[in-house]
Design a protein around this motif. Sequence first.
Motif, short mmCIF file in Angstrom:
data_model
loop_
_atom_site.label_atom_id
_atom_site.label_comp_id
_atom_site.label_asym_id
_atom_site.label_seq_id
_atom_site.Cartn_x
_atom_site.Cartn_y
_atom_site.Cartn_z
N ASP A 100 12.96 31.20 8.54
CA ASP A 100 14.19 31.61 7.85
C ASP A 100 14.13 33.05 7.36
O ASP A 100 15.14 33.67 7.09
N LYS A 101 12.91 33.58 7.23
CA LYS A 101 12.73 34.94 6.72
C LYS A 101 11.63 35.63 7.54
O LYS A 101 10.60 35.02 7.82
N LEU A 102 11.87 36.88 7.91
CA LEU A 102 10.88 37.69 8.63
C LEU A 102 10.47 38.85 7.72
O LEU A 102 11.33 39.64 7.32
N VAL A 103 9.20 38.94 7.41
CA VAL A 103 8.70 39.99 6.52
C VAL A 103 7.75 40.90 7.30
O VAL A 103 6.75 40.43 7.85
N GLY A 104 8.09 42.19 7.36
CA GLY A 104 7.22 43.18 7.99
C GLY A 104 7.08 43.02 9.49
O GLY A 104 6.08 43.43 10.06
N MET A 120 7.37 50.59 2.79
CA MET A 120 7.52 49.22 2.32
C MET A 120 7.81 48.30 3.50
O MET A 120 8.27 48.74 4.54
N ASN A 121 7.54 47.00 3.31
CA ASN A 121 7.81 46.01 4.34
C ASN A 121 9.31 45.75 4.47
O ASN A 121 10.03 45.76 3.49
N THR A 122 9.73 45.52 5.70
CA THR A 122 11.11 45.08 5.91
C THR A 122 11.18 43.59 5.60
O THR A 122 10.19 42.87 5.70
N VAL A 123 12.36 43.14 5.20
CA VAL A 123 12.60 41.72 4.94
C VAL A 123 13.95 41.39 5.57
O VAL A 123 14.95 42.02 5.26
N PHE A 124 13.94 40.43 6.48
CA PHE A 124 15.17 39.98 7.12
C PHE A 124 15.35 38.50 6.90
O PHE A 124 14.40 37.73 7.02
N ASN A 125 16.57 38.10 6.59
CA ASN A 125 16.92 36.69 6.51
C ASN A 125 17.64 36.33 7.81
O ASN A 125 18.42 37.14 8.33
N ILE A 126 17.35 35.16 8.32
CA ILE A 126 18.01 34.69 9.53
C ILE A 126 19.32 34.04 9.09
O ILE A 126 19.28 33.04 8.37
N VAL A 127 20.45 34.60 9.50
CA VAL A 127 21.73 34.04 9.08
C VAL A 127 22.30 33.09 10.12
O VAL A 127 23.09 32.21 9.79
#
Length: 151
Positions: A100-104, A120-127
């Motif tokens: 559900d979430k991708l970090v870095g 900084m790390n990227t943070v993506f939520n899967i919508v």
Amino acid sequence: MAKKEMLVAAIQNGTVIDHIPTEKTFQVVSLLNIDKMETHVTIGYNLYSKKVGMKGIIKVEDKFFTDDEISRLSVVAPKVVLNIIKDYEVVEKKTVETPDKLVGIVKCNNPKCITNNEPMNTVFNIVDKERGTLKCHYCEMEQDINKVELV
């Protein structure tokens, strides 16, 4: 009765990454740094599969992938099957799912995003897992998982 020939040699212990879309096979090799491993590696490319037509398969002796590596793999080739092998037997089989979430893992496409301007790390939520839509936690820009750049 037709003879069945094994196209790829069995491994004693390690991981088999199976049902890789053929065109993603070498991307998976690069992503997981399989080309830099010291153990035996077998890469099958353009192999016939009843399930998906043509596929790639990678067998890595004495390697068991971490959750982080599997998360990275899910971006490039979701739905691949990981077979954990111990003493020539499959002891665990799991289909790779996009978390559900991708970090870095994925770079943000927005040049003004803080993640492209600060260390900084990227943070993506899967919508939307079906469509492969990601949303940056910081700038809220949406991206297609098939067109992302890995960090």
